[in-house]
Design a protein around this motif. Sequence first.
Motif, PDB file in Angstrom:
ATOM      1  N   SER A  37       0.807  -1.233   0.000  1.00 30.33           N
ATOM      2  CA  SER A  37       0.000   0.000   0.000  1.00 30.33           C
ATOM      3  C   SER A  37       0.832   1.271   0.000  1.00 30.33           C
ATOM      4  N   GLY A  38       2.118   1.164   0.305  1.00 31.26           N
ATOM      5  CA  GLY A  38       3.025   2.308   0.162  1.00 31.26           C
ATOM      6  C   GLY A  38       2.646   3.488   1.022  1.00 31.26           C
ATOM      7  N   THR A  39       2.377   4.625   0.395  1.00 31.22           N
ATOM      8  CA  THR A  39       2.026   5.828   1.154  1.00 31.22           C
ATOM      9  C   THR A  39       0.613   5.765   1.709  1.00 31.22           C
ATOM     10  N   GLY A  40      -0.259   4.997   1.072  1.00 28.38           N
ATOM     11  CA  GLY A  40      -1.664   4.953   1.460  1.00 28.38           C
ATOM     12  C   GLY A  40      -2.566   5.803   0.589  1.00 28.38           C
ATOM     13  N   GLN A  41      -1.998   6.553  -0.332  1.00 29.60           N
ATOM     14  CA  GLN A  41      -2.797   7.448  -1.173  1.00 29.60           C
ATOM     15  C   GLN A  41      -3.765   6.690  -2.077  1.00 29.60           C
ATOM     16  N   HIS A  42      -3.292   5.616  -2.677  1.00 31.53           N
ATOM     17  CA  HIS A  42      -4.181   4.838  -3.527  1.00 31.53           C
ATOM     18  C   HIS A  42      -5.331   4.265  -2.710  1.00 31.53           C
ATOM     19  N   ALA A  43      -5.029   3.738  -1.552  1.00 29.99           N
ATOM     20  CA  ALA A  43      -6.042   3.064  -0.737  1.00 29.99           C
ATOM     21  C   ALA A  43      -7.197   3.994  -0.392  1.00 29.99           C
ATOM     22  N   VAL A  44      -6.899   5.195   0.072  1.00 31.78           N
ATOM     23  CA  VAL A  44      -7.983   6.092   0.482  1.00 31.78           C
ATOM     24  C   VAL A  44      -8.813   6.533  -0.725  1.00 31.78           C
ATOM     25  N   SER A  58      -2.064  -3.623   2.912  1.00 28.93           N
ATOM     26  CA  SER A  58      -0.994  -4.454   3.467  1.00 28.93           C
ATOM     27  C   SER A  58       0.351  -3.900   3.022  1.00 28.93           C
ATOM     28  N   ASP A  59       1.343  -4.087   3.859  1.00 28.65           N
ATOM     29  CA  ASP A  59       2.718  -3.696   3.530  1.00 28.65           C
ATOM     30  C   ASP A  59       3.610  -4.134   4.677  1.00 28.65           C
ATOM     31  N   ILE A  67       0.586   5.005   6.149  1.00 32.43           N
ATOM     32  CA  ILE A  67      -0.717   4.597   5.619  1.00 32.43           C
ATOM     33  C   ILE A  67      -1.832   5.000   6.580  1.00 32.43           C
ATOM     34  N   ASN A  68      -1.606   4.780   7.859  1.00 36.52           N
ATOM     35  CA  ASN A  68      -2.619   5.120   8.855  1.00 36.52           C
ATOM     36  C   ASN A  68      -2.872   6.620   8.933  1.00 36.52           C
ATOM     37  N   ARG A  81      -7.339  -0.935   7.919  1.00 40.99           N
ATOM     38  CA  ARG A  81      -5.964  -0.528   8.205  1.00 40.99           C
ATOM     39  C   ARG A  81      -4.982  -1.627   7.807  1.00 40.99           C
ATOM     40  N   PRO A  82      -3.727  -1.275   7.595  1.00 45.60           N
ATOM     41  CA  PRO A  82      -2.768  -2.241   7.037  1.00 45.60           C
ATOM     42  C   PRO A  82      -2.410  -3.365   7.994  1.00 45.60           C
TER      43      PRO A  82
END
Length: 210
Positions: A37-44, A58-59, A67-68, A81-82
């Motif tokens: 998930s890296g920075t989390g930008q894609h996920a949100v 996940s990461d 990410i959080n 959450r990851p």
Amino acid sequence: MNEEKPYSQACENNKQAILTVLEKEFASVKHALEVGSGTGQHAVHFAANLPHLTWHCSDVEDYHQGINLWIDEFPSKNLRRPFALKLARDEWYTHTPLDSTRTDADVFDGVFTANTAHIMLEHEIKALMQSIDKHLPENGVFCQYGPFKVDGHFTSQSNEDFHYKLLASGRGGYRDIEELASWAQGLRLIDTVQMPANNLLLVWRKRKVK
């Protein structure tokens, strides 16, 4: 003092183009696993725009804090959450992590990853392809974004230059699509979508069991 969220300009540049593909390919997905998930930008962004599914981050643990921070600022009811996942260390997750509201976990029927294949070492990306091949349910979908070689060739000079920089730094370098397919013969490549900055989005679907 507020912590500063990690930020990737590339994520901002490509998120909408990727979402356009996911809206189609993940239309029937219930539980999507994001590998790396890296920075989390894609996920949100994806969770907010794909409300019919649950998005699981996940990461490796080092990325969880960042990410959080993104999840804290842009929460969605369908965003999880990851959890820790490192291919060289952890057993592949076939099911979603348990939470307090369920007695049994659900199967991931969609997997997404971005810009991981060329960073991973060969044994890691091979493990990823083989694990998805083994555990994705029939007709499950795997969307894989990033730069790849096609029929042994780079798609641009900049990609070729970056490939050799990655090798020099100890990374795995660009993988050929045919090589990926050879590691996951239970997956069928159903589409190759041209994306920004000489990237591709590979859409794999788990073959029906005969």
